[in-house]
Structures are given as structure tokens and as C-alpha cells.
Design an enzyme around this catalytic site. Structure first.
Site, PDB file in Angstrom:
ATOM      1  N   GLU A 129       0.831  -1.206   0.000  1.00 55.26           N
ATOM      2  CA  GLU A 129       0.000   0.000   0.000  1.00 55.26           C
ATOM      3  C   GLU A 129       0.866   1.256   0.000  1.00 55.26           C
ATOM      4  O   GLU A 129       0.521   2.263  -0.615  1.00 55.26           O
ATOM      5  CB  GLU A 129      -0.922   0.018   1.225  1.00 55.26           C
ATOM      6  CG  GLU A 129      -1.839  -1.197   1.349  1.00 55.26           C
ATOM      7  CD  GLU A 129      -2.929  -1.220   0.298  1.00 55.26           C
ATOM      8  OE1 GLU A 129      -2.631  -1.590  -0.842  1.00 55.26           O
ATOM      9  OE2 GLU A 129      -4.078  -0.873   0.637  1.00 55.26           O
ATOM     10  N   THR A 182      -6.210   8.901  -4.989  1.00 54.49           N
ATOM     11  CA  THR A 182      -6.182   8.892  -3.530  1.00 54.49           C
ATOM     12  C   THR A 182      -5.609  10.205  -3.006  1.00 54.49           C
ATOM     13  O   THR A 182      -6.096  10.760  -2.027  1.00 54.49           O
ATOM     14  CB  THR A 182      -5.324   7.705  -3.036  1.00 54.49           C
ATOM     15  OG1 THR A 182      -5.855   6.508  -3.613  1.00 54.49           O
ATOM     16  CG2 THR A 182      -5.343   7.596  -1.531  1.00 54.49           C
TER      17      THR A 182
END
Lengths: 308, 308
Positions: A129, A182
Site C-alpha cells: 500500500e 487517492t
């Protein structure tokens, strides 16, 4: 070389009020990898046979830092080969990158004889991530590995709590064909928030955790409010307020943004409602001229696992 | 006129991270009232025989607005007489006003044949808190009525969740002889907080609720951090950091400020430790020339109840 085929599910992070600390596991959608391991050998290969376009460079695949973190902790030479067989579309908002990282470290750990705990696997998968988002976070890889709902209590020290989900509990997810990075979604948020909003949010987080722990579906629905991120992020999602009103009026327990968006999710207490809601979501976006994939299924207590 | 003797326990609000949304019930300390009720009559009297100094004017007693809220919902004339027999010292930080309000509405409800639910009684008792703090709040009256731990999910609409406390779970409370008004304690807090602090706080709130729901004492202890109020309010409590360090080193699961202070509380997994810790707290304040009352006992699942 030993081989194993593993599955890791899609996940929805944030869950409204649980911004940055909670995620939930979806049934019926996820990544399938074939993982090969040879001890006392070296090398690392990823082959993509999923049909989904992914970076060709192994250094740009989220699997790489996740597996490397595991191998560093393992401390002995291991050759790894990963074949990506099925893949959630990247950017879908249901934890595409987390499913890959989770499946990879799960498979390697199985083949090595399970030297690491589930919590350690989450810490390794978080490194995948970090490749995308800049910081390691566990709200997708936690549920992708452990199933159910995962609460990230904190990172220093790293502490996660797995909660079960009720048996009859279903999701609808819609992935509209728009791009919200994001980073863009994060920069839309204020750096400081009113204390009164923060108190409202943690009252709801408490209610949400209690709802899962006590398997109280109505309490889960009542608690899934977000006064912190949704007011800013919904602006990226065309017709969000109208869709939410329609979906809640149609019997959804809750609706909110999946992760940082643009996908949205809703929860329902029966499968038929979840299917109907996913259809409503799809038609909503298509009516605005936006292509949309939608899914419906059971919320799952099962995380990453061996298949076949 | 029918009479009943009722007890409502002391409580600790906030519980660190659960600022403004959580409270916990203490065993062995509380208020005892004798409540008298006559239907189809009028009038309201409070007599104080507790030996603790209280406002002589009935309008200044927290019992009054609490009982009036109940009677308004009841809608028929009732004469009420309340005799305060035992009273937690006001300002002690363990929910003195909440214990009075809770005991009074509990007793009246019993004598009227229980027309109201526990949640409704909490809403009535909150009116007593409003008399002192300006806004109705439930984080003390909730546990004083219902026992265990009470989470206030939100006020609009009013929603509370009762959680059980583990069986072997003990508290130490110390009430130093200094005055910190609730207003002063609230004004010390910033109006806006960093989003990152808020996320840390609701991660801990989630952990705390999960700890109670799953009866995981270690998780309760790990989660009881407050990055929002404690850093500001501890300045009102002489030697707070040193005391906390000593108490945690001595085996407490957690220590934090009780409500808005100046009292402090600690949690422990056995009674001997709780007693020892309450002694350490008392000596800490006395060593600084500050008189101190301290208590130790079991955290309780039982709230307001009839006695004798």
C-alpha cells in the site's frame, strides 16, 4: 518449487465514520494468484495472466514490497514466482492493490510453513500500500487477510482488532468510470477539524464497532455516518446526495464512499435488496453518462485463503 | 404516599479517548435517596439528610429538572418527595450530580409502575446535568442508570449503547482537594484539532469499545489513550505525568483524568492492585500538600437499583 493457488478478497475501507481505521471484507470478488516458492534459491518474478493491465516493471507492482518485507523478516534466501490469474480492476475502490499484496504474502507464508502470524502478514502487505499511497496503511490489507471487519487501533505500535460480521449482511458496490486519485481525495480534506465534529465521529465509530461486536445490524446502519471526509469527497462523485437519498429510501442500512472513492457502497440485510441497490447505483451513474460496474454479495468473515 | 429507597452509583466519564461519549460505572460508591410518590397530588420537595452541603434552593438541585422532565412526559399530576440520605461529594469527578439525578428518576419510575425505558430515564436525568454544565450530556447519567459502560453514539437523535464490563475489572479513583470547574476544563481545549489526532482518537475509541464488547481487558488498557483533552487538562492536575508513569509502571492497565478532572482514575485487573494504586495516588497528592480522598473497587455492571 512448491506451488499454491491463493485468493484474497476485495475490501471496503473507511466505512463512513471509520475513516482511516476500518475496513470490511467482500465475498465473491477478489484476486487469485498462483504462488511458487523455492527455499535456498534466489530471484523474484511476477507474471500477469489476469487480462487486467498492470505495470510491467516488477518494482511498480504492489506485490513486490509486500513480499520483500516478508522475506526480510524471514532472513533466509527464497525464490518467489507469482502468477496473477484473476485481478480486481485497479482504481475500483474495493481494495485492488490490497488483494494482490494480501494474496501474495498469504501464499508465501503458507508455502514456508506459516512462520508468520496474521497480524505480521498485514504488516508486510501494508508495504504494498505504501508503494501507491506514500504511507503504509492497513484498512484494506487487514480485512483482505483476516476477513470480517478490521479496526486499526493504531500504528505506533501497530495494533489491529478483528471483528466478526453478522451472518446476514450484504453489500452493494458501484464503481463509476471516473478517476479520483487517492492523493486528490486526501488533499480535499481539511488539516484541522472542529472538536465537535471529531466527537460526533468517534461516537459513531464507537457505535459501529459495538454494532459489529454485538452483531447488531441496525446499530451498524445508524452509526455509519461520516462528518469528516464525506462532505468534502462527495463532490468528486456526480449526484452523490441524490443517489444516497434514493438508496436509503429504498431500504439500504447505510451508504457511503468506498475508501477514497469514486466507488460507493451500501449495506443491506438481505441479498435481494443488495442486488437491487447495486442496480440502482449503476443506473444512477449511467443516467449521468458515466459507465459503471456494480457488484453485490455477502459481507464475508473469510479473508485470504488457499483455493483448490 | 408510596416510598422506595434507591441507589445510583458513581461513574467515570470520558475514559480517556472516549471524550464526551463514554462513561463507566463504579461499584461501592454512590447516592442513596428515599423517594416518595403520590399520584393525583401536586408538589415537589427535596430534603437533604446526607450531611453533604448542597444548595438549599430546590431550583438549584440537579434532581429538580430531571424529575420535572419525567413528570412532563408522564403528563399526570404527581406529588414527589425526595430525601437525600447518602451523597457523593460534589466536584469529586465521579459523577456526583449524575448519581442524584439518576437515583431520583429511577425511583419515581419504579413507583409509577415503570412507564419509561432505561433510555428514556437517561434522557430525563440529562436535564439535571444541563443545570450545571449548560448542555445535557449522558456520559455520567447513562452508566449511573444502566450500569456497565455506556457509549453515547449521538444526541440527534439520542442513541446510547450499553456494553458489559469484564468480571474482574477494578478501579482506583483519587479526588485531590483542588477545584477545576467543568467550564474551565472545557475552555482549555482547542476548538479545532488536527485531523491526524482525531483519527488516532477514534482508532482508540474503536479499540476501547471492542475491548468492552469482547471483554478483552488488555485491549481496553491499550486503547485508553487521549490525544485530545488530556494534553491540555493535565496541566490542572499537579504532577500528573509523574503520577501516571508511576501508576502504569506499578501495573495499572490505564490511567487518565476522570471526567473533566481534577479527579484521576486507573483501571486494574485485580482488587489488590486497585487498592495499592489508589493509595499511591493519595500519597502523590498529599506529598504535594494537597488533601486527597481515594477509592478503589470493582467496575460494575449494575446501575441504579432499589435497596432494602
Amino acid at each position: 518449487m512448491k506451488h499454491i493457488k491463493v485468493f484474497a478478497p476485495g475490501t471496503v475501507a473507511n466505512l463512513g465514520c471509520g475513516f482511516d481505521v476500518m475496513g470490511l471484507t467482500l465475498d465473491g470478488v477478489g484476486d487469485v494468484l498462483e504462488v511458487g516458492v523455492a527455499e535456498n534459491a534466489e530471484g523474484f518474478e511476477i507474471r500477469n495472466r489476469s487480462g487486467v493491465e498492470l505495470p510491467g516493471n516488477v518494482e511498480e507492482n504492489v506485490i513486490t514490497p509486500a513480499v520483500r518485507a516478508l522475506l526480510e523478516a524471514y532472513g533466509r534466501p527464497v525464490r518467489i514466482e507469482v502468477e496473477i490469474l484473476e485481478k480486481i480492476a485497479p482504481g475500483s475502490g474495493i481494495g485492488s492493490s490490497a488483494a494482490s499484496s494480501a494474496a501474495a504474502v498469504y501464499g508465501v507464508n503458507e508455502l514456508l510453513g506459516r512462520p508468520f502470524s496474521g497480524k505480521q502478514l498485514v504488516e508486510f502487505a501494508m508495504m504494498g500500500e505504501a508503494l501507491l499511497g506514500g504511507t503504509p496503511h492497513a484498512d484494506n490489507v487487514g480485512p483482505a487477510l483476516l476477513g470480517g471487519v478490521v479496526l486499526v487501533r493504531g500504528y505506533r505500535p501497530f495494533d489491529i482488532v478483528r471483528l466478526p460480521v453478522p451472518d446476514n449482511f450484504f453489500y452493494a458496490v458501484a464503481h463509476p468510470g471516473i478517476v479520483v486519485s487517492t492523493r486528490e481525495a486526501r488533499e480535499a480534506l481539511p488539516k484541522r477539524i472542529p472538536l465537535s465534529d471529531a466527537v460526533a465521529q468517534w461516537g459513531n465509530v464507537g457505535g459501529l464497532v459495538a454494532g459489529f461486536a454485538l452483531r447488531d445490524v441496525a446499530l451498524i446502519g445508524r452509526s455509519m455516518h461520516d462528518v469528516v471526509a464525506e462532505p468534502y469527497r462527495k463532490g468528486f462523485i456526480p449526484g452523490y446526495d441524490a443517489l444516497k437519498e434514493q438508496v436509503l429510501a429504498g431500504g439500504a442500512l447505510a451508504m457511503n464512499i468506498a475508501g477514497s472513492g469514486p466507488s460507493v457502497f451500501a449495506l443491506a440485510s438481505n441479498y435481494e435488496a443488495a442486488v437491487r441497490i447495486s442496480g440502482e447505483m449503476k443506473r444512477h451513474f449511467e443516467g449521468l453518462g458515466i459507465g459503471c460496474n456494480s457488484y453485490a454479495g455477502r459481507v464475508s468473515n473469510a479473508g485470504a485463503r488457499v483455493v483448490e
